[in-house]
Motif scaffolding. Structure first.
Motif, PDB file in Angstrom:
ATOM      1  N   CYS A 169      20.857 -27.290  53.244  1.00 54.99           N
ATOM      2  CA  CYS A 169      22.312 -27.381  53.127  1.00 54.99           C
ATOM      3  C   CYS A 169      22.774 -28.358  54.207  1.00 54.99           C
ATOM      4  N   ILE A 170      23.217 -29.513  53.780  1.00 56.57           N
ATOM      5  CA  ILE A 170      23.681 -30.544  54.712  1.00 56.57           C
ATOM      6  C   ILE A 170      25.159 -30.327  54.975  1.00 56.57           C
ATOM      7  N   VAL A 171      25.545 -30.383  56.236  1.00 50.55           N
ATOM      8  CA  VAL A 171      26.950 -30.282  56.623  1.00 50.55           C
ATOM      9  C   VAL A 171      27.421 -31.687  56.996  1.00 50.55           C
ATOM     10  N   GLY A 222      11.563 -35.688  42.000  1.00 50.91           N
ATOM     11  CA  GLY A 222      12.982 -35.978  42.207  1.00 50.91           C
ATOM     12  C   GLY A 222      13.708 -34.888  42.963  1.00 50.91           C
ATOM     13  N   ALA A 223      14.951 -35.211  43.337  1.00 48.70           N
ATOM     14  CA  ALA A 223      15.801 -34.258  44.058  1.00 48.70           C
ATOM     15  C   ALA A 223      17.236 -34.412  43.595  1.00 48.70           C
ATOM     16  N   MET A 224      17.997 -33.331  43.729  1.00 48.17           N
ATOM     17  CA  MET A 224      19.398 -33.304  43.329  1.00 48.17           C
ATOM     18  C   MET A 224      20.246 -32.904  44.531  1.00 48.17           C
ATOM     19  N   PHE A 225      21.334 -33.634  44.773  1.00 50.93           N
ATOM     20  CA  PHE A 225      22.230 -33.396  45.903  1.00 50.93           C
ATOM     21  C   PHE A 225      23.621 -33.089  45.355  1.00 50.93           C
ATOM     22  N   LEU A 226      24.180 -31.943  45.754  1.00 53.57           N
ATOM     23  CA  LEU A 226      25.411 -31.413  45.183  1.00 53.57           C
ATOM     24  C   LEU A 226      26.478 -31.278  46.255  1.00 53.57           C
ATOM     25  N   SER A 227      27.521 -32.101  46.176  1.00 55.51           N
ATOM     26  CA  SER A 227      28.623 -32.007  47.144  1.00 55.51           C
ATOM     27  C   SER A 227      29.579 -30.898  46.741  1.00 55.51           C
ATOM     28  N   ILE A 228      30.092 -30.194  47.738  1.00 56.72           N
ATOM     29  CA  ILE A 228      31.029 -29.097  47.478  1.00 56.72           C
ATOM     30  C   ILE A 228      31.701 -28.716  48.792  1.00 56.72           C
ATOM     31  N   ASP A 229      32.799 -27.960  48.695  1.00 54.66           N
ATOM     32  CA  ASP A 229      33.411 -27.400  49.909  1.00 54.66           C
ATOM     33  C   ASP A 229      33.442 -25.883  49.793  1.00 54.66           C
ATOM     34  N   ASP A 230      34.205 -25.222  50.655  1.00 54.84           N
ATOM     35  CA  ASP A 230      34.160 -23.766  50.719  1.00 54.84           C
ATOM     36  C   ASP A 230      34.684 -23.078  49.465  1.00 54.84           C
ATOM     37  N   ASN A 231      35.503 -23.748  48.662  1.00 53.91           N
ATOM     38  CA  ASN A 231      36.085 -23.099  47.481  1.00 53.91           C
ATOM     39  C   ASN A 231      35.028 -22.575  46.519  1.00 53.91           C
ATOM     40  N   GLU A 232      33.985 -23.379  46.296  1.00 55.40           N
ATOM     41  CA  GLU A 232      32.945 -22.971  45.350  1.00 55.40           C
ATOM     42  C   GLU A 232      31.551 -23.066  45.952  1.00 55.40           C
ATOM     43  N   SER A 233      31.464 -23.062  47.266  1.00 60.32           N
ATOM     44  CA  SER A 233      30.171 -23.249  47.913  1.00 60.32           C
ATOM     45  C   SER A 233      29.160 -22.181  47.508  1.00 60.32           C
ATOM     46  N   PRO A 248      31.284 -33.137  42.132  1.00 63.47           N
ATOM     47  CA  PRO A 248      32.085 -32.565  41.044  1.00 63.47           C
ATOM     48  C   PRO A 248      33.430 -32.058  41.554  1.00 63.47           C
ATOM     49  N   PRO A 249      34.313 -31.627  40.651  1.00 60.23           N
ATOM     50  CA  PRO A 249      35.558 -30.997  41.093  1.00 60.23           C
ATOM     51  C   PRO A 249      35.278 -29.814  42.018  1.00 60.23           C
ATOM     52  N   TYR A 250      35.977 -29.780  43.143  1.00 54.97           N
ATOM     53  CA  TYR A 250      35.782 -28.703  44.100  1.00 54.97           C
ATOM     54  C   TYR A 250      36.558 -27.444  43.719  1.00 54.97           C
ATOM     55  N   ASN A 251      37.356 -27.550  42.693  1.00 49.49           N
ATOM     56  CA  ASN A 251      38.142 -26.416  42.202  1.00 49.49           C
ATOM     57  C   ASN A 251      39.122 -25.908  43.259  1.00 49.49           C
ATOM     58  N   ASN A 254      46.918 -30.136  62.739  1.00 51.21           N
ATOM     59  CA  ASN A 254      47.649 -29.073  63.421  1.00 51.21           C
ATOM     60  C   ASN A 254      48.571 -28.286  62.505  1.00 51.21           C
ATOM     61  N   SER A 255      48.778 -28.769  61.284  1.00 55.15           N
ATOM     62  CA  SER A 255      49.597 -28.022  60.333  1.00 55.15           C
ATOM     63  C   SER A 255      48.779 -26.981  59.563  1.00 55.15           C
ATOM     64  N   ALA A 256      47.470 -26.919  59.806  1.00 53.38           N
ATOM     65  CA  ALA A 256      46.612 -25.970  59.090  1.00 53.38           C
ATOM     66  C   ALA A 256      47.029 -24.540  59.397  1.00 53.38           C
ATOM     67  N   ARG A 257      47.032 -23.697  58.379  1.00 52.60           N
ATOM     68  CA  ARG A 257      47.465 -22.313  58.541  1.00 52.60           C
ATOM     69  C   ARG A 257      46.468 -21.499  59.353  1.00 52.60           C
ATOM     70  N   TYR A 258      45.177 -21.710  59.123  1.00 49.46           N
ATOM     71  CA  TYR A 258      44.168 -20.930  59.822  1.00 49.46           C
ATOM     72  C   TYR A 258      43.220 -21.832  60.623  1.00 49.46           C
ATOM     73  N   PHE A 259      42.436 -22.618  59.940  1.00 52.47           N
ATOM     74  CA  PHE A 259      41.531 -23.552  60.604  1.00 52.47           C
ATOM     75  C   PHE A 259      41.727 -24.943  60.018  1.00 52.47           C
ATOM     76  N   SER A 260      41.511 -25.946  60.845  1.00 51.99           N
ATOM     77  CA  SER A 260      41.492 -27.332  60.370  1.00 51.99           C
ATOM     78  C   SER A 260      40.064 -27.632  59.916  1.00 51.99           C
ATOM     79  N   ILE A 261      39.892 -27.817  58.609  1.00 51.18           N
ATOM     80  CA  ILE A 261      38.554 -27.968  58.027  1.00 51.18           C
ATOM     81  C   ILE A 261      38.037 -29.379  58.270  1.00 51.18           C
ATOM     82  N   SER A 262      36.853 -29.483  58.832  1.00 49.59           N
ATOM     83  CA  SER A 262      36.287 -30.770  59.217  1.00 49.59           C
ATOM     84  C   SER A 262      35.080 -31.185  58.386  1.00 49.59           C
TER      85      SER A 262
END
Length: 328
Positions: free
Chosen positions: A104-106, A74-85, A35-38, A115-123
């Motif tokens: 929680c799968i990483v 059944g099972a449900m898998f939900l992709s997301i990043d830190d914005n709405e984790s 879904p949208p990561y917002n 290298n232009s990341a302000r704090y951390f380069s998110i991987s």
């Protein structure tokens, strides 16, 4: 539909989930959504700058409907990043049940440092996995893609094998001496323990599974590939070699449509194939897979690939995020 073994619905996804609910209620084995990561990013073809409360409301309605489509196993898998984790985890716990949480799968989405990341380069991104009924969920082992060091240099009729040491770090109440054919008697090394009971050790000797070695070296025991679990238990860290990354996803779209960014931030088909591999079996007569944030169509692509690889009959259902998108 007969040619593709799937269904693509061009619709606002809540409307489609609601309209088709009675036809597909409790028929879906696997749900994967991206879904949208917002993030507030304006590069997307869809809205991605909700207030947190609006995002929660939007996701709540769709997760609740999606659950009604799920089979008991059944099972449900939900992709997301830190914005709405954290909020996604909370929604899953509320609608599916904290006791139905699987993992929680990483996922390693990029491997280059920004290298232009302000704090951390998110991987990485996250994929939250929930079962509808954990006790009923049919976890499938991942296929072995290599023999993991097994070979058969001595043409053993029992097949490929790997040499295991006879001692380990874990305490085990086996107190005996090993006598080698050359007369050397051995106790476990200091701080180590025999891995086998005396009865098991004697059985291995009788079966000719022991590699004795020279002098006072410790023997090794053959472990045959035919005896090990026929598959691999999935882990929660999915690197790019295992599940692809953003670069692989972009390369797939470029191969289909030419360069030029046909769709922003697609997922690699291998990532979704991994989800399907641990939730469905090729031998099942029908395993329905649903993606109701279908985006660039990666889930459909992944299911087609997997069915071709293992001869499965997985069925896929996809709905678009909104009516402004053209089906691919």
């Amino acid at each position: 539909d007969e040619m593709t073994d799937g269904l693509l619905v061009h619709s606002e996804n809540w409307q489609a989930l609601n309209l088709l609910l009675e036809k597909y209620r409790e028929r879906v084995k696997t749900i994967y959504i991206d879904p949208p990561y917002n993030t507030g990013n304006d590069e997307f073809l869809y809205r991605d700058n909700y207030q947190h409360s609006s995002w929660l409301s939007m996701m709540h309605d769709r997760l609740a409907l999606g659950r009604e489509w799920m089979r008991e196993d059944g099972a449900m898998f939900l992709s997301i990043d830190d914005n709405e984790s954290e909020r996604m985890r909370g929604l899953g716990a509320t609608l599916l049940g904290e006791d139905q949480f699987l993992a929680c799968i990483v996922w390693e989405k990029v491997h280059t440092r920004k290298n232009s990341a302000r704090y951390f380069s998110i991987s990485h991104d996250y994929i939250y996995a929930y079962a509808k009924r954990k006790r009923s969920w049919d976890r499938v082992l991942l296929p072995r893609e290599d023999n993991g060091g097994y070979s058969n240099p001595d043409n053993d009729p029992r097949g490929p094998w790997k040499a295991d040491p006879v001692y380990a770090n874990n305490p085990y109440s086996a107190d005996y001496e090993i006598e080698k054919p050359n007369g050397v008697r051995l106790k476990p090394p200091p701080g180590q323990y025999w891995r086998f009971s005396l009865e098991t050790w004697q059985q291995y000797v009788q079966e000719g599974r022991v590699i004795w070695g020279e002098g006072d070296s410790y023997p090794l025991v053959k472990r045959y590939l035919s005896e090990v679990q026929q598959g691999l238990v999935p882990v929660t860290l999915w690197d790019r070699q295992f599940a692809g990354d953003n670069a692989a996803a972009n390369a797939e779209l470029n191969a289909l449509f030419g360069s030029g960014r046909a769709y922003s931030y697609p997922k690699p088909s291998l990532l979704i194939q991994r989800v399907c591999q641990i939730t469905t079996r090729a031998t099942e007569s029908e395993s329905c897979i649903l993606d109701y944030f279908a985006g660039s169509g990666t889930t459909g692509h992944a299911v087609i690939n997997l069915n071709r690889e293992d001869g499965g009959r997985r069925d896929r259902k996809s709905t678009r995020l909104n009516s402004s998108h053209r089906p691919l």
